[in-house]
Design a protein around this motif. Sequence first.
Motif, mmCIF file in Angstrom:
data_model
loop_
_atom_site.group_PDB
_atom_site.id
_atom_site.type_symbol
_atom_site.label_atom_id
_atom_site.label_comp_id
_atom_site.label_asym_id
_atom_site.label_seq_id
_atom_site.Cartn_x
_atom_site.Cartn_y
_atom_site.Cartn_z
ATOM 1 N N ILE A 1 -33.177 -12.528 13.468
ATOM 2 C CA ILE A 1 -33.718 -11.193 12.504
ATOM 3 C C ILE A 1 -35.057 -10.388 12.194
ATOM 4 O O ILE A 1 -34.679 -9.074 12.382
ATOM 5 N N ILE A 2 -35.950 -10.843 12.937
ATOM 6 C CA ILE A 2 -36.953 -10.740 13.557
ATOM 7 C C ILE A 2 -36.815 -9.470 14.483
ATOM 8 O O ILE A 2 -37.347 -8.351 14.232
ATOM 9 N N GLY A 3 -35.843 -9.598 15.470
ATOM 10 C CA GLY A 3 -35.569 -8.850 16.309
ATOM 11 C C GLY A 3 -35.134 -7.936 16.148
ATOM 12 O O GLY A 3 -35.505 -6.283 16.454
ATOM 13 N N GLY A 4 -34.524 -7.354 15.211
ATOM 14 C CA GLY A 4 -33.429 -6.334 14.173
ATOM 15 C C GLY A 4 -34.417 -5.939 13.191
ATOM 16 O O GLY A 4 -34.030 -4.106 13.322
ATOM 17 N N ILE A 5 -34.661 -6.491 12.438
ATOM 18 C CA ILE A 5 -36.023 -5.540 11.732
ATOM 19 C C ILE A 5 -36.613 -4.735 12.158
ATOM 20 O O ILE A 5 -37.443 -3.710 11.666
ATOM 21 N N GLN A 6 -37.289 -5.306 12.979
ATOM 22 C CA GLN A 6 -38.471 -4.424 13.811
ATOM 23 C C GLN A 6 -38.086 -3.126 14.616
ATOM 24 O O GLN A 6 -39.209 -1.707 14.414
ATOM 25 N N SER A 7 -36.877 -3.209 14.534
ATOM 26 C CA SER A 7 -36.336 -1.169 14.842
ATOM 27 C C SER A 7 -35.977 -0.266 13.524
ATOM 28 O O SER A 7 -35.928 0.588 13.816
ATOM 29 N N HIS A 8 -36.095 -1.569 12.734
ATOM 30 C CA HIS A 8 -35.540 -0.321 11.145
ATOM 31 C C HIS A 8 -37.410 0.193 10.622
ATOM 32 O O HIS A 8 -38.030 -0.223 11.267
ATOM 33 N N ASN A 9 -36.845 0.790 9.859
ATOM 34 C CA ASN A 9 -38.084 2.090 9.235
ATOM 35 C C ASN A 9 -38.253 0.474 7.302
ATOM 36 O O ASN A 9 -37.404 -0.368 6.913
ATOM 37 N N PHE A 10 -39.620 0.729 6.483
ATOM 38 C CA PHE A 10 -39.479 0.505 6.217
ATOM 39 C C PHE A 10 -38.340 0.684 5.216
ATOM 40 O O PHE A 10 -38.315 0.065 4.158
ATOM 41 N N HIS B 1 -23.732 -7.471 3.346
ATOM 42 C CA HIS B 1 -22.256 -7.651 2.393
ATOM 43 C C HIS B 1 -22.688 -8.781 2.068
ATOM 44 O O HIS B 1 -22.425 -9.231 1.162
ATOM 45 N N VAL B 2 -23.394 -10.128 3.044
ATOM 46 C CA VAL B 2 -23.783 -11.909 1.660
ATOM 47 C C VAL B 2 -24.581 -11.949 1.470
ATOM 48 O O VAL B 2 -24.841 -12.816 0.430
ATOM 49 N N LEU B 3 -25.892 -10.918 1.613
ATOM 50 C CA LEU B 3 -27.110 -11.219 0.882
ATOM 51 C C LEU B 3 -27.282 -10.731 -0.459
ATOM 52 O O LEU B 3 -28.216 -10.566 -0.706
ATOM 53 N N ILE B 4 -26.205 -10.213 -0.895
ATOM 54 C CA ILE B 4 -25.889 -9.162 -2.235
ATOM 55 C C ILE B 4 -26.736 -10.250 -3.351
ATOM 56 O O ILE B 4 -27.224 -9.845 -4.142
ATOM 57 N N PHE B 5 -26.277 -11.166 -2.391
ATOM 58 C CA PHE B 5 -25.778 -12.367 -4.456
ATOM 59 C C PHE B 5 -27.238 -13.155 -4.276
ATOM 60 O O PHE B 5 -27.890 -13.320 -4.833
ATOM 61 N N GLY B 6 -28.157 -12.233 -3.074
ATOM 62 C CA GLY B 6 -29.344 -13.469 -2.733
ATOM 63 C C GLY B 6 -30.561 -12.491 -2.468
ATOM 64 O O GLY B 6 -31.176 -12.685 -1.544
ATOM 65 N N LEU B 7 -30.891 -11.165 -3.681
ATOM 66 C CA LEU B 7 -31.141 -10.424 -3.323
ATOM 67 C C LEU B 7 -33.015 -9.772 -3.452
ATOM 68 O O LEU B 7 -34.013 -10.744 -2.222
ATOM 69 N N PRO B 8 -32.939 -11.404 -4.341
ATOM 70 C CA PRO B 8 -35.139 -11.989 -3.726
ATOM 71 C C PRO B 8 -35.260 -12.199 -2.509
ATOM 72 O O PRO B 8 -36.396 -12.043 -2.041
ATOM 73 N N SER B 9 -34.119 -13.045 -2.115
ATOM 74 C CA SER B 9 -34.548 -13.748 -0.739
ATOM 75 C C SER B 9 -34.801 -12.857 -0.241
ATOM 76 O O SER B 9 -34.980 -12.542 1.344
ATOM 77 N N TYR B 10 -33.234 -11.684 -0.232
ATOM 78 C CA TYR B 10 -33.212 -10.869 1.311
ATOM 79 C C TYR B 10 -34.175 -10.300 1.672
ATOM 80 O O TYR B 10 -35.694 -9.906 2.268
ATOM 81 N N TYR B 11 -35.242 -9.888 0.383
ATOM 82 C CA TYR B 11 -36.529 -8.440 0.146
ATOM 83 C C TYR B 11 -37.367 -9.597 0.962
ATOM 84 O O TYR B 11 -38.576 -9.544 1.392
ATOM 85 N N LEU B 12 -38.308 -10.869 0.018
ATOM 86 C CA LEU B 12 -38.986 -11.636 0.383
ATOM 87 C C LEU B 12 -38.710 -12.124 2.060
ATOM 88 O O LEU B 12 -39.470 -11.410 2.554
ATOM 89 N N ASP B 13 -37.710 -12.679 2.243
ATOM 90 C CA ASP B 13 -37.769 -12.584 4.043
ATOM 91 C C ASP B 13 -37.696 -11.603 4.812
ATOM 92 O O ASP B 13 -38.809 -11.192 5.918
ATOM 93 N N HIS B 14 -36.820 -10.477 4.570
ATOM 94 C CA HIS B 14 -36.930 -8.980 5.463
ATOM 95 C C HIS B 14 -38.454 -8.143 5.021
ATOM 96 O O HIS B 14 -38.542 -7.932 6.336
ATOM 97 N N ILE B 15 -38.656 -8.571 4.754
ATOM 98 C CA ILE B 15 -40.096 -7.456 4.132
ATOM 99 C C ILE B 15 -41.247 -8.186 5.030
ATOM 100 O O ILE B 15 -42.388 -7.787 5.565
ATOM 101 N N GLN B 16 -41.337 -9.461 4.860
ATOM 102 C CA GLN B 16 -42.672 -10.443 5.564
ATOM 103 C C GLN B 16 -41.649 -10.106 7.112
ATOM 104 O O GLN B 16 -42.515 -10.085 7.857
ATOM 105 N N TYR B 17 -41.002 -9.939 7.607
ATOM 106 C CA TYR B 17 -40.513 -9.724 8.786
ATOM 107 C C TYR B 17 -40.872 -8.768 9.079
ATOM 108 O O TYR B 17 -41.388 -8.834 10.526
ATOM 109 N N TYR B 18 -40.491 -7.452 8.979
ATOM 110 C CA TYR B 18 -41.249 -6.506 8.813
ATOM 111 C C TYR B 18 -42.295 -6.376 9.115
ATOM 112 O O TYR B 18 -42.959 -6.188 10.324
ATOM 113 N N PHE B 19 -43.608 -6.377 8.326
ATOM 114 C CA PHE B 19 -45.055 -7.405 8.600
ATOM 115 C C PHE B 19 -45.730 -7.601 9.541
ATOM 116 O O PHE B 19 -46.115 -8.045 10.093
#
Length: 129
Positions: A36-45, A57-75
Amino acid sequence: MLSTIFLTKRNLYILLLIFTSYLLIGTGIHSDDILIIGGIQSHNFFDILFPPLDKIHVLIFGLPSYYLDHIQYYFFGYKGLLYDIVKVIITTISFLLINKFFSQYIEQSKSFILTFVFVFFFLLYFIFS
């Protein structure tokens, strides 16, 4: 007398922070997080903050987890120590909030023990089994 001075509420929380740090620092990144980190690095913020629904699609029910994890991965990228620090902070805050909840129904000393068992159950299970 010494035990009552040492086992103040503040000192117990400091011991909890040290214990949690000891358990979590060095665990690093694992499993599918690396992909996931490898995929996130190619996205913009902006793409991370406002993702298309077909990509999460699957993460829609875990939005806090999605944002916490993916923002960490990005930075943070592949810097494992930063993830460990976030894990220590989240675990300690969870412990304090759960302890606050339990202390409304039982004594503070018993709620601390119950919270410790609740949060670190699997650790205790593997140690004593």
